[in-house]
Design a protein around this motif. Structure first.
Motif, PDB file in Angstrom:
ATOM      1  N   GLU B 137       0.863  -1.186   0.000  1.00 27.05           N
ATOM      2  CA  GLU B 137       0.000   0.000   0.000  1.00 27.05           C
ATOM      3  C   GLU B 137       0.904   1.242   0.000  1.00 27.05           C
ATOM      4  N   ARG B 183     -10.604   2.706   3.394  1.00 24.28           N
ATOM      5  CA  ARG B 183      -9.588   1.838   2.797  1.00 24.28           C
ATOM      6  C   ARG B 183      -8.790   2.507   1.687  1.00 24.28           C
ATOM      7  N   TYR B 186      -8.479   2.890  -4.730  1.00 23.92           N
ATOM      8  CA  TYR B 186      -8.155   1.589  -5.326  1.00 23.92           C
ATOM      9  C   TYR B 186      -7.348   1.778  -6.607  1.00 23.92           C
ATOM     10  N   ARG B 191      -4.058  -0.214  -2.648  1.00 23.31           N
ATOM     11  CA  ARG B 191      -4.643   1.038  -2.169  1.00 23.31           C
ATOM     12  C   ARG B 191      -3.627   2.163  -2.031  1.00 23.31           C
TER      13      ARG B 191
END
Lengths: 253, 253, 253, 253
Positions: B137, B183, B186, B191
Motif C-alpha cells: 500500500e 480503505r 483503489y 490502495r
C-alpha cells in the motif's frame, strides 16, 4: 527454526517431508505432532547419515549451528543430497572445498546467513542509494537480551554501503560527545546505532540525508517464520543449480 | 523554483548564469538581488527569444507551467539551446516532435516531472520490491492546501508497481468500510492513501507486507530546494546527450 | 529568529510591532523590508534602552544569546516591559533575582529554552509513558553540522523520563559492543542515540518497548518558524502573569 | 486469548490459577498442558457455575464473545466473584445493571474493550495533543484479512480527538479525489486511513501537523500477548474497587 521448516514443508503441496532430525531422547515422536499438525508418518531421527540413507531426499535444510553445519553439509553431499544451510561460520576455504564436492557430484548447495528476502532487499537498495546519497546512518533495533551490538545484518549493510559510496567522513569535524557513545559506532566514515528493547524482534532503518530530503529504507521482522518464504524459494531453486552458492541474494534477480 | 535555480547556478563554480527570465513589471532587477546575493550583471528579462538571442546559453532551465513549457521548449531548440524542463503536461506526440527537432539539431533535451533523486529511487526500489512482495500500500503526505489526491508521484509509483508485480487483488473479499473511503483509493488491486496536513511539504511511504515482516521505503522532501541537486546533474549531463529524454530517471544509472 | 518574530507579529492583527533591534551598520532599514514585507514605519534601532524608552511596548521578545539575554532582560524590566526570552544560560540565582524584579513591578516574564509546543508535548508524553513502560531509548536527529551530541532537548527528555520511571538498568548485563559506541550514550539506565545528517532540521523519537508492543512519540521540526506559534501564545499569556516563569510548558495546560 | 491468560497467571507468583473453562469434548485436560507447561492439577471444565462453585476464586477473567459475556458476568457476580471482561457489546443499560449488582455485593468488576496499556496511552496522548494541534489524521494498520475498516481503536481515538479539539473542517475546500477514497474516511472534519497488509498485527499512528512541525504518536502491537500486562494489572486492582468500571483507562493514573 527446525520446527518452522517442518511446518512450511508440510504446508506446501509442492514439497514433501521425508525425514526430520532432532533430539530423540524422550522417545519416538512424529514430526507432525512436533509442530501441532496431524501425524505424518515421519519419525524424528537422531542420526543424519542414517536418515539420509533411508529416505534419500533431494534437499537437506540445516539450521543448526556453526559447529555442526560443516560435517552435516559434508554428510549431505556424500549422499548426493543438496544442502540448504542457514548458519554462519564457514571459512572461505571450506566454501571452496564444498563447492568442489558439489561440482564433482553435479549438484547444487546454498549457505545463507540470512534467508529474509526483505532484509536482503533492504541491503541491496541501501547500497544502490549510497551511490547518490553518500550521507547515511544505520539504526537497528533488536530485543533487549541480544548480546552483540551492532547486529550482523547492520555490519553487512555497512560493508555494502562502503563499497558503493564515495569515500566520506561525515559530520562536523569539531563535533563533541557530551555523553560518550551518543554518536553511535563508527564504520568507515558513518555511524551505526543499536537500540535494544523488549517487544522488538529485528528491525533496521537505513537513513540517507541530503539537502532538503531524506530517504529511508526500513525492514521490520516480527518473527522467525518470516524467513520461511526464503527457505521455500531456496529449496526449489537449488534443484537447478550446480556448485555451492554463498548468500541467498544470488537466488533473487 | 526559478529563484532556487538561479541560486544553485550562482553557487556552482562549474556553472555560469548568463540570462534570467521573469516578471519585469516593477523595473530592472539584477538576478542576484532576487535571491539575496550580490549583483551579477544579469538583468532579468521578460522575453525568452530575446534573452536567448543575446546570451546564447548552452542550457535553458524552465520551471514554468504546462501551457508555457511547450512554446518555451520550441524557442530554446530554435536557438540551439538545450532545454531542461521541469513541468508536466506534454503529450506523447509533442515529445516525439521535440525529439525529432533535438536530433536534427544534434543536441539533447530533458523533460522531467520530478527532479528529486530521492523520489526517483523510492519509485525504482518500490518496483523492484513488488516483484518479491506483491502485497503493498502507498501512503503519501502533502500540505493541507493541495488540491488533488492522490499525488502525481504516488500514481506514478503505483503504475510502476503494477507493471512489476504479479496480478493480485489484495485484502479480504468480504471487507466492509464502516466509514466510506477508509480503505483509500483503489489502484489495480491495492490502495493509495493521501494524508493532507499543514507542516508537511511532500512525503511518501510505500509499505510491503509479507508473513512476519514489512519492508518500507520512505522519501521525505522538506523543501523545493531538494530538487536542485537533480537539476544540477541534468544541466551537466544534457551536454553529452542527443535527443529528447523524458524522465530524470534515465540520467541515473 | 528575530526576523521570524517580526514576520509573525506583522501577520497577527492582534499584535502590533512598535520597535525592532538589530544591526544598523548598513544604514536605516525598515523592519518590514527586512522580512520581505511592505514598510511598517518601524526603523530598526541598535540600542535597546533607547528603543524601549521611545516605543513603550508591552512585551519584548529576545532571541539573542546567553551573554546578551541577562542585561536585555534587566533593561526591559527597568522600563516595565515584559520580557519573553528564547535563550538558555541563565543561572538559578539570576532567575530568582529576575522573578523578584518582576514581582516588584507587578508584571510577568518568561524565559524559555524551547518554544516548540510539539517538542514540549513530546517530552510531557514521554514522561507519562515512562511510568508504565520503563524500557525506553531516545533517538534524535539533527543537521550534520551540529556540534554537540546528544541534543539539549534529548537530555531534557531523558531527565524527565528518569524522574518518572522506576529505576532500571536496561539491556543484557553481558552485552558487548563489537563497534565501540554502537549502543549509544548512557543516561541513568537507558540510551540516547544522536543521528547527524544533512536535510534534517530537528527530529526526535522516543521509543518504549514492552512485551509484544512498542509505543513511539516523535516530533519532527522542519523549520525555525515552527517555534512562532509558541512565541505568539507566550506574548499573549504574559500579559496576565506576575513573576518570572521558567519554561514554556507552564503556559500549556 | 484464554491460553495467554492461563500462561500469564501461572507465570506470576502473586497469582494462583484455581479453575479454567473451555471446550472439554476431547476428554479431561490439565490447564497447564494446554499452554505447554507442567500439569497444574487444574482440570479444564465446561460449566462456569460449577467451576466457580467448587473453586471460589477472587476474580474471573473472560475473553469469550459479546453473546456469552453478559451471562458469564452475571454468573460470576452471583457467586461473589469479581469479573474482568475483555469483550465489547455491552449496552449502557447492561452496564448500569451490572454496576448495581456489584455495589450490592460490595465488589468490583471491569469491562474493557482494550487491555493494551500502549493503545490506551496512544489515545490519551492524542486527545491531549489535539487541544494544541487541531490538524490531525489517523493511519491504522491491520492484517489483510480483517473485515472492518476503520478499526474500533481508530474510531475510539477519533471520538476522543473530536471531543478535545476545536471544531475544524481540515483540508482545501476545493480538494478533488482523482481516485475515489484516496483521502480516507471522514470523521468530524478529519480523516482515518486503514491499511491492510499481511505481516501486520495491529498498529496505529496519529499524525498532527502544524506550521513547520509534525507530532506523531504510534503504537505497534505485534502479538495478543501484549494485552497480558494490562490483564495482570486489572486482576490486582479489581480487588480494591467497588462497582463496575467500564474501560481499562480508569485503572491507569
Amino acid at each position: 527454526m527446525g520446527r518452522e521448516v517442518v511446518k512450511m514443508v508440510l504446508e506446501d503441496p509442492e514439497l514433501q517431508l521425508v525425514a526430520a532430525i532432532g533430539n530423540t531422547s524422550t522417545g519416538a515422536v512424529d514430526a507432525g505432532s512436533l509442530v501441532g499438525k496431524p501425524d505424518t508418518g515421519v519419525i524424528v531421527l537422531s542420526n543424519l547419515a542414517d536418515a539420509l540413507s533411508v529416505s534419500r531426499p533431494d534437499v537437506l535444510v540445516d539450521f543448526t549451528n556453526p559447529k555442526s553445519a560443516m560435517p552435516n553439509t559434508e554428510t549431505a553431499l556424500a549422499y548426493g543430497v543438496r544442502p540448504v544451510i542457514g548458519t554462519t561460520g564457514f571459512t572461505p576455504e571450506q566454501i571452496v572445498e564444498l563447492d568442489k564436492i558439489c561440482r564433482d557430484k553435479g549438484i547444487g548447495g546454498l549457505i545463507a546467513p540470512n534467508f529474509s528476502i526483505g532484509a536482503i532487499l533492504m541491503m541491496k537498495f541501501s547500497a544502490m542509494a549510497a551511490k547518490y546519497f553518500p550521507h547515511v546512518e544505520i539504526i537497528e533495533y533488536h530485543g533487549d537480551q541480544k548480546l552483540d551490538a551492532p547486529s550482523g545484518t547492520s555490519i553487512k549493510t555497512a560493508e555494502l554501503i562502503s563499497q558503493a559510496r564515495q569515500e566520506l567522513r561525515q559530520g562536523n569535524p569539531n563535533e563533541e560527545e557530551v555523553i560518550e557513545g551518543a554518536r553511535g559506532g563508527y564504520y568507515d566514515g558513518f555511524r551505526i546505532h543499536s537500540v535494544r528493547l523488549p517487544g522488538v524482534f529485528a528491525q533496521q532503518e537505513v537513513v540517507f540525508g541530503a539537502f532538503g530530503q531524506t530517504l529511508k529504507i526500513r525492514h521490520d521482522s516480527f518473527d522467525r517464520a518470516g524467513y520461511m518464504p526464503g527457505v521455500n524459494t531456496a529449496i526449489k531453486k537449488i534443484m537447478s543449480v550446480t556448485g555451492m552458492v554463498y548468500g541467498f541474494e544470488h537466488f533473487l534477480d
